[in-house]
Write an enzyme that holds these catalytic residues in place. Structure first.
Site, short mmCIF file in Angstrom:
data_model
loop_
_atom_site.label_atom_id
_atom_site.label_comp_id
_atom_site.label_asym_id
_atom_site.label_seq_id
_atom_site.Cartn_x
_atom_site.Cartn_y
_atom_site.Cartn_z
CG ASN A 1 -0.20 -0.08 2.50
OD1 ASN A 1 0.55 0.83 2.84
ND2 ASN A 1 -0.39 -1.17 3.23
CG ASP B 1 -6.87 -5.34 6.49
OD1 ASP B 1 -6.37 -5.40 7.63
OD2 ASP B 1 -7.44 -4.32 6.06
CE LYS C 1 8.61 -12.67 -14.36
NZ LYS C 1 9.35 -12.19 -15.53
CG PHE D 1 -2.56 5.49 13.59
CD1 PHE D 1 -1.72 5.19 14.63
CD2 PHE D 1 -2.53 6.77 13.04
CE1 PHE D 1 -0.83 6.13 15.13
CE2 PHE D 1 -1.65 7.73 13.53
CZ PHE D 1 -0.79 7.40 14.57
CE LYS E 1 -11.11 0.32 11.37
NZ LYS E 1 -10.45 1.08 10.35
CE LYS F 1 -8.82 -3.44 14.38
NZ LYS F 1 -7.75 -3.42 13.39
N1 CTP Z 1 -3.92 -3.42 11.97
C1 CTP Z 1 -3.23 -4.49 12.49
N2 CTP Z 1 -3.19 -5.67 11.82
C2 CTP Z 1 -3.85 -5.81 10.65
C3 CTP Z 1 -4.56 -4.70 10.10
C4 CTP Z 1 -4.57 -3.53 10.79
O1 CTP Z 1 -2.64 -4.37 13.56
N3 CTP Z 1 -3.78 -6.96 9.99
C5 CTP Z 1 -3.93 -2.16 12.74
C6 CTP Z 1 -3.29 -0.98 12.07
O2 CTP Z 1 -1.92 -0.88 12.40
C7 CTP Z 1 -4.08 0.20 12.65
C8 CTP Z 1 -5.43 -0.40 12.94
O3 CTP Z 1 -5.26 -1.81 12.93
O4 CTP Z 1 -3.53 0.65 13.85
C9 CTP Z 1 -6.52 -0.02 12.01
O5 CTP Z 1 -6.20 -0.33 10.70
P1 CTP Z 1 -7.29 -0.24 9.54
O6 CTP Z 1 -6.75 -0.88 8.32
O7 CTP Z 1 -7.82 1.15 9.45
O8 CTP Z 1 -8.44 -1.10 10.18
P2 CTP Z 1 -8.96 -2.53 9.98
O9 CTP Z 1 -9.01 -3.19 11.30
O10 CTP Z 1 -8.21 -3.23 8.94
O11 CTP Z 1 -10.47 -2.27 9.61
P3 CTP Z 1 -11.20 -2.04 8.23
O12 CTP Z 1 -10.44 -2.76 7.18
O13 CTP Z 1 -12.53 -2.60 8.50
O14 CTP Z 1 -11.25 -0.55 8.03
#
Ligand code: CTP
Length: 405
Positions: free
Chosen positions: A210, A279, A289, A323, A337, A341
Site C-alpha cells: 500500500n 489485511d 516467477k 490508527f 475499532k 480491538k
Molecule cells: N492493523 C493491524 N493488523 C492488521 C490490520 C490492521 O494491527 N492486519 C492495525 C493498524 O496498524 C491500525 C489499525 O489496525 O492501527 C486499524 O487499521 P485499519 O486498516 O484502518 O483497520 P482494519 O481493522 O483493517 O479495519 P477495516 O479494514 O474494516 O477498516
C-alpha cells in the site's frame, strides 16, 4: 539562557569556518562561556582574532603553547567544557577521531574529554557520501558522539547537495535544548511503534502493498524518544532515514510484523500501531516467477492476523494505541475499532482530506479514547502532531497514573 554553560567550539578547516564565527557570536550573546580551538587549516580561512573578539576569550591552536604554566591547556579545556561542538567538522577530523588519532590540539582535546561531543560536518556532497566517511560517522555514532547533520543546498564547491554546515541559529537551538532540563514523562518506559506498509509476496519478483510512507510512525517514534522513552520502531519497507536513539527492527510482511511486535509486547508500557498492515496476503507464495498466460489471472487472497486485535486480547499493563484510516463515517468507524480491538486510544484520519493521509508531511486527525475523549486536530506537520498526540495521551493517563499502571 546559556549562562554558566561552558561550550568549547573546535573549528576545523573548511570554507564553512565563517559560519562558525556566527555560531560563536550567537552562543556568547546567549550568555554561554565560549572558548574556541582551531586547527592550522581552519586558520587559513579565518584568523583567530575573529574568534577571540566574538568569544571574548583566548583562542587555542597550538598544543605546545602553554599560556598558563599551572595547567596543561588541552587537558584543562577538555575538563572545562560542558559541551564540545566541532563545527565545521571536516572529513579529516572525523577520520582521525574515529581512529583515535591525536595529532593536533583539537584531536588531542577530543580524545581527552569526557564531555559530550557533537560533530557538525560540512564538506562536498560526494565527500560526505564517501564510504570511508560514512564508516567513520557510523563508528563515531556507535562510540556515543552526536551528529548535527549537514543540510542540503548550494555548496561552496559548486555542487548542490547534502554537505552544508547546519545554520548557526539551528545549532544554537540544539544547544538550548541540550541545556534545558526537560520533562521526560516516558523515561524508563518502553514504547513500541509500528510504521510503514507491509509487503506481501506473490512470487520472487512481485508483491502486494500500500501507499503508506511511514512518516507518521517515524514521527511518533521520534516524539516518544524525545519524551524519554526507550523506543522500538518496527518498520515496514520505507525510504526514510532511521531516527537516531531509536531501536529499529526492519520487517517485510504482516506476519513478520506480528512476530516482531509480540516479541516486544510483554514489557512494553505503550504500543502505537501506526503501520498500514495488509489485511490480506496472497494465499500462496509462488517460489518461481509466475508466467503470464493469455487469459486474466485471479489471485486468491488469505486473511492476515489482525495484530492490533490480538494485542487487545492479550492486553495487560500496556496502553494500546491504534490508527484508523477511513474514507467515510470517520468517527463512527474509529469508535467501533476502539471498542472492537480493546484499545485505549485510536487516532482516526480521513484519508480523503487533501492535508491528511499517506505520503503527506501533514495530517489531520482526531484522537479518541476509551474513556470518551474526542479531540480533533487541525492540519499539522506530522512531526508536530506526533508530539501533541503523545503529550495528550500522557496527560490523559496522568503522569503518576501512567507510572503506576
Ligand atoms: N492493523 C493491524 N493488523 C492488521 C490490520 C490492521 O494491527 N492486519 C492495525 C493498524 O496498524 C491500525 C489499525 O489496525 O492501527 C486499524 O487499521 P485499519 O486498516 O484502518 O483497520 P482494519 O481493522 O483493517 O479495519 P477495516 O479494514 O474494516 O477498516
Amino acid at each position: 539562557m546559556l549562562k554558566d554553560k561552558k561550550v568549547l567550539i573546535c573549528v576545523t578547516g573548511g570554507i564553512a569556518v565563517y559560519k562558525a564565527v556566527a555560531l560563536v557570536s550567537k552562543l556568547a550573546q546567549a550568555g554561554a562561556d565560549v572558548k574556541v580551538m582551531m586547527t592550522e587549516s581552519a586558520k587559513e580561512f579565518v584568523t583567530p582574532l575573529s574568534f577571540q573578539v566574538m568569544s571574548r576569550n583566548d583562542v587555542f591552536f597550538d598544543t605546545f603553547d602553554e599560556k598558563d604554566s599551572s595547567v596543561i591547556a588541552h587537558i584543562d579545556l577538555a575538563d572545562w567544557a560542558d559541551l564540545i561542538i566541532v563545527a565545521p567538522a571536516t572529513a579529516n577530523v572525523l577520520g582521525k577521531v574515529a581512529n583515535g588519532i591525536a595529532d593536533n590540539m583539537v584531536t588531542t582535546t577530543l580524545l581527552a574529554t569526557t564531555a559530550e561531543v557533537w560533530f557538525a560536518p560540512a564538506m562536498n556532497v560526494d565527500m560526505y557520501q564517501n564510504k570511508a566517511v560514512m564508516r567513520n560517522i557510523e563508528m563515531l555514532s556507535n562510540d556515543g558522539y552526536r551528529f548535527i547533520e549537514p543540510s542540503e543546498g548550494f555548496l561552496a564547491c559548486g555542487y548542490v547537495g547534502k554537505g552544508r554546515l547546519e545554520e548557526p541559529e539551528k545549532i544554537v537551538e540544539l544547544v538550548f535544548e541540550h541545556f534545558t532540563p526537560r520533562n521526560l514523562p516516558l523515561k524508563g518506559k518502553k514504547v513500541v511503534i509500528t510504521a510503514g506498509p507491509t509487503r506481501e509476496r506473490i512470487d520472487p519478483v512481485r508483491y502486494v502493498s500500500n501507499f503508506s510512507s511511514g512518516k507518521m510512525g517515524y514521527s511518533m517514534a521520534e516524539a516518544a524518544r524525545d519524551l524519554g522513552a526507550e523506543t522500538v520502531l518496527i518498520s515496514g519497507p520505507v525510504s526514510l532515514d532511521k531516527p537516531s536513539g531509536v531501536r529499529v527492527v526492519d520487517i517485510e510482511s504482516a506476519e513478520d510484523m506480528f512476530q516482531a511486535v509480540v516479541k516486544e509486547y510483554e514489557d512494553a508500557a505503550m504500543v502505537i500501531k501506526s503501520a498500514a498492515v495488509a489485511d490480506y496476503k496472497p494465499a500462496e507464495i509462488h517460489h518461481q516467477k509466475m508466467k503470464k498466460s493469455d487469459g486474466d489471472a485471479v489471485l486468491q487472497m488469505a486473511r492476515t492476523t489482525d495484530i492490533l486485535k490480538t494485542l487487545g486480547e492479550r492486553k495487560d499493563q500496556q496502553i494500546l494505541v491504534g490508527f484508523a484510516a477511513e474514507t467515510e463515517n470517520v468517527l463512527a468507524y474509529g469508535q467501533d475499532k476502539l471498542q472492537r480491538k480493546n484499545l485505549d486510544y485510536i487516532i482516526v484520519n480521513d484519508v480523503t482530506d487533501p492535508d491528511g493521509g499517506f505520503g503527506n508531511d501533514t495530517n489531520v486527525v482526531t484522537l479518541l479514547s476509551k474513556k470518551g475523549l474526542v479531540q480533533p486536530h487541525e492540519s499539522m506537520p506530522k512531526r508536530q502532531l506526533a508530539k501533541v498526540l503523545l503529550e495528550e495521551i500522557i496527560e490523559e493517563e496522568g503522569l503518576d497514573g501512567f507510572n503506576d499502571r
